[in-house]
Design a protein around this motif. Structure first.
Motif, PDB file in Angstrom:
ATOM      1  N   ASP A  53      -7.040  -3.874 125.809  1.00 16.96           N
ATOM      2  CA  ASP A  53      -7.222  -4.133 124.378  1.00 16.96           C
ATOM      3  C   ASP A  53      -6.273  -3.252 123.571  1.00 16.96           C
ATOM      4  O   ASP A  53      -5.825  -2.194 124.040  1.00 16.96           O
ATOM      5  CB  ASP A  53      -8.664  -3.874 123.950  1.00 16.96           C
ATOM      6  CG  ASP A  53      -8.996  -4.549 122.622  1.00 16.96           C
ATOM      7  OD1 ASP A  53      -8.316  -5.534 122.257  1.00 16.96           O
ATOM      8  OD2 ASP A  53      -9.932  -4.089 121.937  1.00 16.96           O
TER       9      ASP A  53
ATOM     10  N   HIS B  76     -14.040  -2.027 124.253  1.00 16.53           N
ATOM     11  CA  HIS B  76     -13.614  -3.430 124.368  1.00 16.53           C
ATOM     12  C   HIS B  76     -12.890  -3.683 125.697  1.00 16.53           C
ATOM     13  O   HIS B  76     -13.106  -4.713 126.341  1.00 16.53           O
ATOM     14  CB  HIS B  76     -12.715  -3.817 123.191  1.00 16.53           C
ATOM     15  CG  HIS B  76     -13.443  -3.833 121.879  1.00 16.53           C
ATOM     16  ND1 HIS B  76     -12.839  -4.193 120.685  1.00 16.53           N
ATOM     17  CD2 HIS B  76     -14.735  -3.534 121.568  1.00 16.53           C
ATOM     18  CE1 HIS B  76     -13.738  -4.101 119.707  1.00 16.53           C
ATOM     19  NE2 HIS B  76     -14.875  -3.710 120.208  1.00 16.53           N
TER      20      HIS B  76
ATOM     21  N   HIS C  93      -5.809  -2.131 119.281  1.00 18.34           N
ATOM     22  CA  HIS C  93      -6.155  -2.254 117.855  1.00 18.34           C
ATOM     23  C   HIS C  93      -5.143  -1.475 117.037  1.00 18.34           C
ATOM     24  O   HIS C  93      -4.640  -0.431 117.470  1.00 18.34           O
ATOM     25  CB  HIS C  93      -7.569  -1.732 117.578  1.00 18.34           C
ATOM     26  CG  HIS C  93      -8.632  -2.717 117.930  1.00 18.34           C
ATOM     27  ND1 HIS C  93      -9.172  -3.600 117.022  1.00 18.34           N
ATOM     28  CD2 HIS C  93      -9.227  -2.992 119.104  1.00 18.34           C
ATOM     29  CE1 HIS C  93     -10.078  -4.358 117.625  1.00 18.34           C
ATOM     30  NE2 HIS C  93     -10.136  -4.015 118.894  1.00 18.34           N
TER      31      HIS C  93
END
Ligand code: MG
Length: 166
Positions: free
Chosen positions: A16, A50, A18
């Motif tokens: 993941d 995540h 971000h």
């Protein structure tokens, strides 16, 4: 609790990323880290949880985080990703598996994550119901290269070993 000597039947991988942005808390593996900005996302944007969720779902053959927890669902707006991880563990258990170990690599130019690695391990071990030494948290920078190297994003890679419940 299952020991790491237990047989691993499945392996799952998760990834993941971000973006960093103003007016957000920085939360990694449920640990709030003091920073002037944090990760941007629909939920609390905990990039570590995540990646772990995707590794667990992947190992159990249950798709990905977006299938299980839609980012269009208002129920997950600002959600504590620890709650999503707990729900993931229920789904994994229903599929007949339990986590044996998790190995993570977090890529962040800043902050320096060394002081927080142990707390992250302990938090994850508690949630996954495994020994602390069955959770590995590794941190590195991107050597200043690309968006991550400029501190504009944080990335997490995760691998989870799963055992079939007897
Ligand atoms: Mg995410």
């Amino acid at each position: 609790m299952i020991g790491i000597s237990e047989m691993i039947d499945r392996i799952g991988h998760g990834y993941d990323l971000h973006r960093m942005g103003p007016g957000r808390k920085l939360i990694l593996a449920g640990i709030e880290i003091p920073m002037p900005e944090g990760l941007v996302g629909h939920s609390d944007a905990d990039v570590v949880y995540h990646a772990v969720i995707d590794a667990l779902l992947g190992g159990a053959g249950l798709g990905d985080i977006g299938e299980q927890f839609s980012d269009q669902d208002p129920a997950y707006k600002g959600a504590d990703s620890g709650v999503l991880l707990k729900r993931t563990l229920e789904l994994v258990a229903e599929a007949g598996y339990c986590p044996v170990n998790v190995d993570l690599t977090i890529i962040a130019e800043r902050p320096k994550l060394g002081p927080y690695k142990w707390a992250m391990r302990e938090r994850l071990a508690e949630l996954l119901e495994v020994a602390t030494d069955a959770v590995s948290v590794k941190a590195k920078t991107n050597e200043g290269l690309g968006e991550t190297g400029k501190g504009e994003a944080i990335i997490c890679h995760a691998i989870a070993g799963l055992a079939k419940k007897s």
